[in-house]
Design an enzyme around this catalytic site. Structure first.
Site, PDB file in Angstrom:
ATOM      1  N   GLY A   1      42.363  51.560  42.971  1.00 56.12           N
ATOM      2  CA  GLY A   1      43.668  51.295  43.593  1.00 56.12           C
ATOM      3  C   GLY A   1      44.836  51.513  42.665  1.00 56.12           C
ATOM      4  O   GLY A   1      45.775  52.255  42.967  1.00 56.12           O
TER       5      GLY A   1
ATOM      6  N   GLU B   1      35.473  46.284  39.805  1.00 54.71           N
ATOM      7  CA  GLU B   1      34.082  46.036  40.201  1.00 54.71           C
ATOM      8  C   GLU B   1      33.108  45.873  39.050  1.00 54.71           C
ATOM      9  O   GLU B   1      32.080  45.199  39.187  1.00 54.71           O
ATOM     10  CB  GLU B   1      33.575  47.218  41.048  1.00 54.71           C
ATOM     11  CG  GLU B   1      34.336  47.460  42.310  1.00 54.71           C
ATOM     12  CD  GLU B   1      33.910  48.777  42.943  1.00 54.71           C
ATOM     13  OE1 GLU B   1      33.107  48.733  43.879  1.00 54.71           O
ATOM     14  OE2 GLU B   1      34.354  49.833  42.458  1.00 54.71           O
TER      15      GLU B   1
END
Length: 1345
Positions: free
Chosen positions: A1097, A1276
């Site tokens: 992002g 992540e």
């Protein structure tokens, strides 16, 4: 109605303002009242069961006994408003506001970076605020206790505790603090680059900048309520609701009269038992009696032989009363009290203990009650009262089993409980084991008491009671009787264990499952009791030289650790990162630990989430009807009864969809057949959410079962039931390699699924406009463009009529990529059909039932290696449980296979993966996307090889790690230099080799406790493996006053993307961040966006924002050249005058990425994130419990855009990964119904699960030319590092098994729950339990991995 219909006025205060409710409904909770009636939306709805703490508020009441004001935290979702007569409620809005004055609690949690998505923050603030109202300088233990009932899914708790610790009295802090050094900073020999460098920072916030705490500034208790309390209302108050009447008597006499008149009416105080039962189990009581104003129920009296506690006392008060008594009396008299105190510390949460009453806890007689077993063995007596008079009954096994002869009569109430003192030669102990330490219902608990003939070890009286092993608390009365007169020795122990297993029998199909574990705990607890008593007897017997007395059995020193429980300790730790270059301008925020843009708003409750949007004119509420069958034909749907309910407007079915109803295999609303339990069939639209929920109960659906029904991976393989073709990668010659190795090991790995458990459940608000079929959709989503497209195709209207808005998301983790489109489309169909705005907010139970989660995995491996540990061949076949539709399962399989090699260079490899088609809700994207499951298999292979070679696993890891510039299995080139640096740095900063020796030393000295340590490397690939998914766009406007509005395609999920984007814009435009603003993400400003996912992002959107800003600056260049001394505002004004466009779009075409599965090669990922984690744990071999002693993480973030946010992401992902591998267990019934549908049954990590020492370091002096400012996406990667805890646990288990001469290799099963750990540490107790033949009964739950 059986009562007069007059309704009293309900009077209470909220945030210092008087509230008069003339039609108080007993079914309305404080949470609902605050949010809907008072529009105070800072208090959040997240679980509705009091299990997550998001709705915590403070209630203040005057204590009728002490006359002092009591402040206590409660969960508003369980508090009926009718219980608040005369109380003062303080919500997060009453504590402080960014508009007026921030409270220090709010300021510090934000500035300590304790907020990410911010959904749990108001609850955290209220728990801390209440603690400070009672203890202005609390201890760290009090802080831990206050926050134990508040869940957070994003932040990993460490920064939240850091903010709270700034209020605490300095304790167990670093002794070297004054010298400017800290003991935690020193590594093994301090040769690490992290230890040496002067440009390494360890402060993420400046404590000295915080405003001081001033208790005089707090809201006072309303004088009107003080007057009411001084002259209490003696008359009975009655509140009539639509279906329930609430009666609050003013005197004890009135209460007894009411109980005689309404014998079936339950007494309700905290609503912690009745509330959830009425909500989820459908229990219904037309009359409720609320005796809170009866002072007789709160009386505490002390006598020479015991203590009487009023049944109306809260469990928190009981805890204080017992603690006071323990401090006053000699130890021998307080055995029972100390046993009760031990359980009161871990029973539920602070909020629940503040609400729940002693009487309610006893009378509820839950089979898992933590206090009843102790009260029963402690010979407690219940004092009962009715109009007929008083009587006493023992709190006996007969009472606990609910036998009429030993129970209350319907007209009686429990007035108080008498708990006698213990005596010399009497010992009482309490035991419990739950899925995790805090805020969890026990699997098994026990109370045990023994009395000896004076001066001997001969049993005079024995009492043992268990909870969790039957429908009620179970007493082992027969076994105890048969042991009277026996000596307290090994012979007695053996006989006792045999008899207990015989008497406390549990059938194989018992509800709750874990049957063999529970049987083992029955005897393990007794063994612990045996050892404890032996220790105490030794102390007592010394002064008693009894003639002919025999020696007690000696306890080996190696057994002593079995006596100690794991203490709750407040985590300590250091966060290290590289400071910015000394030449960087002060106003350039890139690389600095800037606070989350919304941090202060999170902390004051002023940050608006989807369901906080005020009610829109003519708005309707929607509730979903889901399938109760796993695979069946729908024969008929009868809506008639539902449509008769007042307020119900319509029921939306597949027939109402004007466009496409999902895809052929994945329908939005079921047609003709259902494929899983939880599939959406239709939706009710009503004026209120309560009416909509009542209506769904009335819809009758008839089904015809279809075959075959498949739930498990095993069944799917048997039926050849797959969602997509096999994915395969191969290199070298695997068959040949297997022939040339010294040894071959084969094994299996099972990894359970995981629920996203984002704090904010799925929710959407659809507002139809009056013209051109336009729709405004406010949604909690990671991919608003996907919602927009799905709504467009469902309604058959062009995309340009639909605008999706995402202000912020209360956690996503992959669960809000695809799913919100389904809910948005169904709500949009309702909005179009009715012409009204539609609000759809999923309850936690429905969210967990419907949405799916991480794919469970089953893998088989075969590994060939040389005796020195060099792996020559590895063959892994993985199967994931995809559920009933394709969703992201094919992509997850691909990523799984691509990432399986992790950090290892093995010449001969074969990786295969399949996604299984089963009748479970479709599993979907989840943080890490296959990597956390798959790489656990690879690391399990390493551990298996280590065991066979007799070498430590870290040696095998080092031997097989990538060392030089090389190519992966899919032929992508990369340089492992940073990987090796992370590994070496981690070994060094964690003092790994010293601690490995200490662990071995500890294990030699302790038989029942074992320690384990593990260090795990990681090579995590970032990105989508497709170039088109890496594009991003932005739009930047400069207004004539010089202020700048930035919009981009990323969504704020708590990962701080908006904060980072403004840091980028600030650097590029060379203006302070205060000039910049981001409003929301909207499909109207930036179209065709990509999901905010795959850790990219900030990467891709940062490049787009950078591009837009550079375009604008280029346009401004001539003006700046003309007037170099001018201000920003002057330049902008001049640009406007010269007709220079002050608006620019920015675009990033994306990183190139592709994969050719035919050839098995490609460049699927733009770059890698490297890291390593070392964790040390200690396990209790008798119960399976573990504590996390220390974790050290080193992560290669290159040049972090914002170290505070990045370290927060690493910590949050690590704790979430730790949950996946230790406590988070999804349980399904044999019919495919998910049992774990809320925080009671599904255990995400709590604040007490954070490692006692938790250090995170960002690798310094690391560069990558590819990304914006050489930063890396870290959303992540930290998830998999949680496996270091898993491998530390398996290391400890292996040590136990080795000592017990059991095979060291065992099937790897994740999560490593207490059940798995206990049963893996096989011993005489696991040997003696009865085992059932699985073919002879239907199990309570099934394993789907």
């Amino acid at each position: 109605m059986p009562c007069p219909s007059r309704t009293d006025e309900l009077v209470f205060f909220v945030n210092g303002r008087k509230v008069i409710e003339r039609n108080a409904d007993p079914e309305v909770t404080l949470l609902s009242f605050l949010r809907k009636n008072l529009r105070l939306t800072g208090t959040k709805y997240a679980c509705g069961r009091g299990g997550c703490g998001a709705c915590t508020v403070m209630v203040s009441k005057r204590d009728p006994t002490s006359q002092e004001i009591r402040h206590f935290s409660v969960t508003a979702c369980l508090v009926p408003i009718c219980s608040l007569y005369g109380a003062a409620v303080t919500t997060v809005e009453g504590v402080g506001s960014i508009k007026t004055r921030l409270h220090p609690v709010q300021e510090r949690i934000a500035k300590s970076h304790g907020t990410q998505c911010g959904f749990c923050t108001p609850g955290m603030v209220m728990s801390m605020y209440t603690l400070l109202r009672n203890h202005p300088q609390p201890s760290e233990e009090q802080l831990l206790e206050a926050l134990a009932g508040n869940l957070c899914r994003c932040a990993g708790y460490r920064p939240i505790l850091a903010s709270g610790k700034t209020f605490c009295l300095e304790s167990n802090g670093c002794q070297q603090k004054g010298t400017g050094k800290c003991c935690l900073d020193l590594g093994e020999n301090d040769s690490s680059s992290l230890g040496r460098k002067s440009d390494i920072c360890t402060e993420l916030f400046v404590k000295e900048e915080f405003q001081p705490m001033d208790p005089t500034q707090e809201l006072i208790f309303p004088p009107e309520l003080l007057r009411m309390a001084e002259d209490p209302e003696k008359r009975t108050l009655t509140f009539h609701g639509e279906r329930i009447t609430w009666i609050s008597p003013g005197t004890f006499k009135d209460l007894l009269e009411l109980k005689a008149k309404h014998p079936e009416a339950p007494l309700i105080l905290g609503n912690t038992s009745l509330g959830p039962a009425m909500r989820s189990k459908g229990h219904f009581h037309p009359i409720l009696l609320f005796p809170a104003r009866i002072s007789e129920l709160n009386v505490v009296s002390k006598t020479n032989d015991g203590l009487t506690i009023g049944a109306g006392c809260s469990l928190a008060q009981v805890k204080d009363i017992l603690a006071e008594r323990v401090s006053e009396l000699p130890e021998e008299k307080t055995q029972t009290y100390r046993a009760l105190l031990k359980h009161l510390k871990s029973l539920a949460s602070q909020q629940i203990r503040n609400m729940a009453s002693l009487g309610g806890h006893i009378i509820s007689r839950h089979s898992y009650s933590d206090l009843n077993p102790i009260l029963a063995v402690g010979n407690a007596t219940l004092n009962l009262t009715s109009e007929e008079g008083t009587r006493r009954i023992p709190l006996s096994e007969h009472f606990l089993a609910g036998l009429a002869s030993a129970d209350l009569k319907p007209e009686e109430i429990l007035e108080s409980v008498y708990i006698p003192h213990s005596q010399k030669w009497e010992f009482v102990s309490a035991f419990r084991q739950a899925q995790c330490q805090q805020n969890a219902l026990p699997d098994v608990n026990a109370g045990m008491r023994v009395l000896f003939k004076e001066g001997t070890d001969v049993i005079e009286d024995l009492s043992i009671t268990y909870g969790g092993v039957g429908a009620a608390t179970v007493s082992a009365h027969k076994s105890c009787q048969q042991l009277l007169g026996r000596q307290w020795d090994e012979l007695m122990l053996d006989e006792a264990c045999r008899r207990l297993l015989d008497e406390v029998s549990l059938p194989g199909w018992a509800p709750g499952g874990r049957v063999e574990f529970k049987r083992t705990l029955v005897v393990s607890f007794f063994f612990k009791f045996y050892l404890q008593v032996l220790q105490e007897l030794k102390k007592l017997i010394k002064p008693f030289p009894v003639p002919n007395s025999r020696r007690y059995p000696e306890i080996s020193d190696r057994f002593l650790s079995a006596l100690e429980d794991f203490p709750g300790t407040v985590p300590q730790g250091v966060q290290r990162y590289q400071s910015v270059d000394s030449h960087q301008p002060l106003q350039d925020p890139v690389g600095r630990p800037v606070m989350h843009l919304s941090g202060l708003k999170h902390a004051t409750g002023e940050a608006e989430f989807c369901d906080d949007i005020p009610m829109v004119d003519k708005e309707l509420h929607m509730a979903l009807v889901t399938s109760t069958r796993a695979y069946a034909k729908i024969l008929s749907i009868d809506l008639s009864k539902a449509l008769e309910i007042p307020g119900v407007v319509d029921v939306i079915t597949a027939k109402d969809i004007l466009g496409t109803n999902g895809t052929e295999d994945d329908k939005l609303l079921a047609v003709d057949e259902v494929l899983c339990v939880g599939q959406i069939i239709c939706a009710v639209v009503a004026e209120t959410d309560v009416q909509a929920k009542r209506a769904i109960e009335k819809i009758k659906i008839t089904y015809e079962e279809l075959e075959p029904i498949i739930f498990t991976i095993e069944d799917a393989i048997k039926h050849n039931s797959f969602l997509c073709p096999e994915k395969k990668l191969e290199q070298g010659n695997i068959e040949e390699a297997f022939e040339k190795v010294d040894q071959i090991v084969e094994g299996e790995v099972h990894v359970g699924g995981q629920e996203h458990f984002y704090m904010e459940t799925q929710r959407v608000l659809v507002i139809p406009k009056t013209e051109d079929k336009e729709l405004d959709i406010y949604v909690s989503a990671q991919d608003p463009a996907h919602v927009q497209k799905t709504v467009s195709s469902t309604l058959n209207i062009p995309i340009n009529r639909i605008t999706c808005h995402v202000k912020r998301v209360g956690g996503g983790f992959g669960g809000k990529i695809g799913r919100p489109a389904v809910f948005g489309a169904i709500a949009a169909v309702g909005a179009l059909k009715t012409g009204h705005p539609i609000r759809l907010v999923l309850d936690r139970e429905d969210d967990m039932l419907i949405t799916g989660g991480r794919h469970p995995l089953f893998a088989k491996y075969k590994v060939g290696f040389m005796n020195n540990g060099r792996i020559k061949a590895l063959d892994i076949e993985c199967f994931i449980n995809g559920g009933c539709t394709l969703d992201d399962s094919e992509l997850v399989t691909e990523f799984l296979i691509l990432k399986l090699e992790n950090a290892y260079k093995i010449r001969n490899l074969r990786f295969r993966g399949r996604a299984c088609l089963t009748n479970l809700p479709s599993n979907t994207a989840f943080r890490g996307f296959g990597f956390p499951q798959g790489t656990l298999v690879t690391e399990s292979c390493i551990t298996a090889v280590a065991a066979k070679c007799g070498l430590p696993p870290e040696k095998i890891r080092e031997k097989n790690m990538y060392r030089t510039v090389d190519k992966t299995i899919y032929k992508q080139a990369f340089n492992p230099e940073s990987l090796i640096r992370c590994w070496n740095e981690c070994l060094d900063t964690s003092s790994f080799h010293n601690r490995r020796m200490q662990v071995e030393e500890f294990n030699k000295k302790n038989y029942w406790k074992k320690r384990g340590i593990a260090v795990i490397p990681m090579k995590f690939s970032v990105g989508f493996a497709a170039t088109s998914c890496h594009q991003a766009a932005a739009l930047v406007h400069i207004y004539t006053d010089g202020s700048v509005l930035v919009t981009h395609g990323g969504n704020e999920l708590g990962q701080g993307i908006h904060t980072k984007m403004l840091q980028v814009a600030s650097r590029e435009l060379k203006i302070p961040m205060s000039y910049l603003h981001i409003c929301e993400t909207s499909t109207a400003t930036v179209p065709n966006t990509i999901a905010t996912a795959a850790s990219l992002g900030a990467d891709t959107n940062g490049r787009a924002v950078q591009n837009a800003c550079q375009t604008l600056l280029k346009r401004l260049e001539p003006i700046i050249k003309k007037n170099p001394e001018g201000t920003w505002e002057e330049w902008i004004e001049a640009a406007f005058e010269q007709r220079i466009s002050l608006s620019a779009t920015g675009y990033f075409r994306g990183y190139k990425a592709f994969m050719d599965w035919e050839k098995g090669e490609g460049d699927p990922f733009p770059y890698y994130v490297y890291g390593a984690a070392c964790s040390e744990v200690e396990i209790d071999c008798l119960t399976g419990a573990h504590k996390k002693i220390r974790t050290d993480i080193v992560m290669d973030a290159c040049c972090s855009l914002n170290p505070a946010i990045d370290i927060g992401q690493i910590e949050g992902a690590f704790i979430q990964g730790m949950g996946l591998y230790t406590t988070e267990e999804l349980k399904y019934s044999p019919e495919g119904v998910l049992y774990s549908r809320g925080p009671d049954e599904y255990k995400i990590p709590t604040i007490s699960d954070v490692p006692e020492e938790f250090n995170v370091s960002l690798l310094p002096s690391s560069q990558t030319p590819l990304t914006i400012y050489s930063s890396k996406g870290l959303g992540e990667s930290g998830m998999f590092l949680g496996s270091s805890v898993f491998f530390a646990i398996t290391d400890a288990v292996a040590a136990a098994r080795k000592e017990r001469d059991i095979a060291e290799d065992f099937t790897v099963k994740s999560p490593a729950t207490p059940e798995w750990v206990r049963m893996a540490c096989a011993d005489r107790f696991t040997e003696m339990i009865p085992r059932d033949d699985p073919k002879t009964f239907k199990p309570w739950s099934i394993t789907v991995a």
